[in-house]
Design a protein around this motif. Structure first.
Motif, mmCIF file in Angstrom:
data_model
loop_
_atom_site.group_PDB
_atom_site.id
_atom_site.type_symbol
_atom_site.label_atom_id
_atom_site.label_comp_id
_atom_site.label_asym_id
_atom_site.label_seq_id
_atom_site.Cartn_x
_atom_site.Cartn_y
_atom_site.Cartn_z
ATOM 1 N N UNK A 16 0.829 -1.201 0.000
ATOM 2 C CA UNK A 16 0.000 0.000 0.000
ATOM 3 C C UNK A 16 0.870 1.260 0.000
ATOM 4 N N UNK A 17 2.019 1.211 0.671
ATOM 5 C CA UNK A 17 2.890 2.385 0.792
ATOM 6 C C UNK A 17 4.087 2.343 -0.155
ATOM 7 N N UNK A 18 4.135 1.336 -1.022
ATOM 8 C CA UNK A 18 5.299 1.154 -1.887
ATOM 9 C C UNK A 18 5.577 2.375 -2.770
ATOM 10 N N UNK A 19 4.534 2.931 -3.382
ATOM 11 C CA UNK A 19 4.741 4.052 -4.298
ATOM 12 C C UNK A 19 5.263 5.281 -3.570
ATOM 13 N N UNK A 24 10.012 8.672 -2.064
ATOM 14 C CA UNK A 24 10.875 9.217 -1.018
ATOM 15 C C UNK A 24 12.344 8.865 -1.241
ATOM 16 N N UNK A 25 12.598 7.656 -1.712
ATOM 17 C CA UNK A 25 13.978 7.186 -1.844
ATOM 18 C C UNK A 25 14.487 7.217 -3.284
ATOM 19 N N UNK A 26 13.711 7.806 -4.166
ATOM 20 C CA UNK A 26 14.164 7.959 -5.539
ATOM 21 C C UNK A 26 14.268 6.667 -6.319
ATOM 22 N N UNK A 27 13.468 5.663 -5.951
ATOM 23 C CA UNK A 27 13.483 4.389 -6.672
ATOM 24 C C UNK A 27 12.668 4.513 -7.956
ATOM 25 N N UNK A 28 13.239 4.098 -9.073
ATOM 26 C CA UNK A 28 12.589 4.231 -10.372
ATOM 27 C C UNK A 28 11.735 3.025 -10.733
ATOM 28 N N UNK A 29 11.869 1.939 -9.975
ATOM 29 C CA UNK A 29 11.084 0.736 -10.236
ATOM 30 C C UNK A 29 10.917 -0.020 -8.927
ATOM 31 N N UNK A 38 6.979 -0.202 -12.838
ATOM 32 C CA UNK A 38 7.617 1.099 -13.038
ATOM 33 C C UNK A 38 6.520 2.125 -13.292
ATOM 34 N N UNK A 39 6.460 3.130 -12.408
ATOM 35 C CA UNK A 39 5.411 4.125 -12.548
ATOM 36 C C UNK A 39 4.043 3.489 -12.419
ATOM 37 N N UNK A 40 3.235 3.610 -13.447
ATOM 38 C CA UNK A 40 1.889 3.029 -13.430
ATOM 39 C C UNK A 40 1.788 1.789 -14.305
ATOM 40 N N UNK A 84 16.333 0.728 -7.179
ATOM 41 C CA UNK A 84 15.219 -0.223 -7.241
ATOM 42 C C UNK A 84 14.702 -0.469 -5.827
ATOM 43 N N UNK A 85 13.374 -0.465 -5.659
ATOM 44 C CA UNK A 85 12.763 -0.782 -4.376
ATOM 45 C C UNK A 85 12.301 -2.232 -4.388
#
Length: 277
Positions: A16-19, A24-29, A38-40, A84-85
């Motif tokens: 739920x909080x991943x995005x 916050x941490x600048x993860x692109x994927x 990635x994104x939506x 990457x997250x």
């Protein structure tokens, strides 16, 4: 590539909080439950939440299928995110995921308690336990072609970010999807400690040890196996015992998807041919 890991117990609201955490941490994927997001867009992978059993879901989340892991590896190589997250229930799980995907181990660890309040975590766990709902951090239009479960609905919500760039609002509007996996509608299953002990005893015997006695301990949701065995006379024991540890842990993990924290082997006797002392 730098890897950030978001960890916390199952059902505590990580997806739920991943995005928000990714922002916050600048993860692109994001890697979440077998998917590369990635994104939506869902770029690759198979959702663990689509699996018919919990064991299958865990194996999918861990990328146990080489073809599944290869698909996500190739897509990651193509998009080459700088950060990457990875979402997981524990540090060990995060490290296993990055290893399977041939990624560097996480360099930053974020606990769910750092980004959600105790009240929010308790509410998330209540929703999971009572309603069996799971969140996929992607819009419903992306999830529908990949999910065949009995329940799916859009989830639009505001999330409060831990921090925001100058001039940006802390409240983040996100579109996600709520699903109820098949394994939730089918109920729960339980693997008895006695079954795990019998399996460990069999594997220890197959590894060249004799007369195994196994005790299974629970440690914060993981298992520790304590084996007392007889070792063969005339053999250098350390390599034999290390190989037995690796075999017991690897096979039980692959067969049951349980997290094995430790395999402790103590030699209590010596095996002379078919005799044991």
């Amino acid at each position: 590539m730098e890897v950030v890991a978001l960890i916390g117990p199952s059902g505590s609201g990580k997806s739920h909080r991943a995005l928000a955490v990714a922002r916050d941490y600048g993860a692109e994927a994001i890697i979440d439950d077998g998917l590369l997001i990635q994104g939506s867009r869902i770029l690759a992978g198979v959702s663990a939440k689509e699996q018919p059993t919990r064991v299958g879901a865990i194996r999918t989340a861990l990328f146990s299928d080489p073809d599944h892991a290869r698909e996500v590896q190739e897509r990651l190589t193509a998009i080459a995110p700088r950060r990457l997250l990875v979402i997981s229930t524990s540090r060990e799980m995060a490290e296993r995921i990055t290893s399977r995907l041939q990624l560097p181990p996480p360099s930053t660890w974020v606990d769910i308690t750092e980004v959600a309040t105790p009240k929010e975590i308790a509410r998330a766990r209540q929703i999971r336990s009572q309603l069996g709902k799971h969140v996929i951090p992607a819009p419903t239009v992306e999830v529908k072609p990949r999910f065949n479960g009995p329940f799916i609905e859009p989830l639009k919500t505001f999330l409060r970010r831990r921090q925001a760039p100058p001039g940006k609002k802390k409240n983040l509007w996100v579109e996600q999807t709520t699903v109820r996996p098949t394994f939730n509608s089918l109920g729960h299953f339980y693997i008895a400690h006695n079954a795990v002990a019998q399996l460990a005893a069999y594997l220890a015997t197959a590894a060249g040890l004799a007369n195994p006695r196994v005790q299974v301990e629970s440690r914060n949701g993981n298992l520790a196996l304590n084996l007392e065995v007889a070792a063969p006379y005339g053999v250098y024991w350390p390599p034999l015992l290390r190989a037995a540890q690796k075999r017991v842990k690897g096979m039980i993990t692959n067969m049951t998807a349980l997290e094995i924290e430790a395999v402790n082997i103590t030699v209590r006797g010596i095996k002379f041919g078919d005799e044991r002392l």
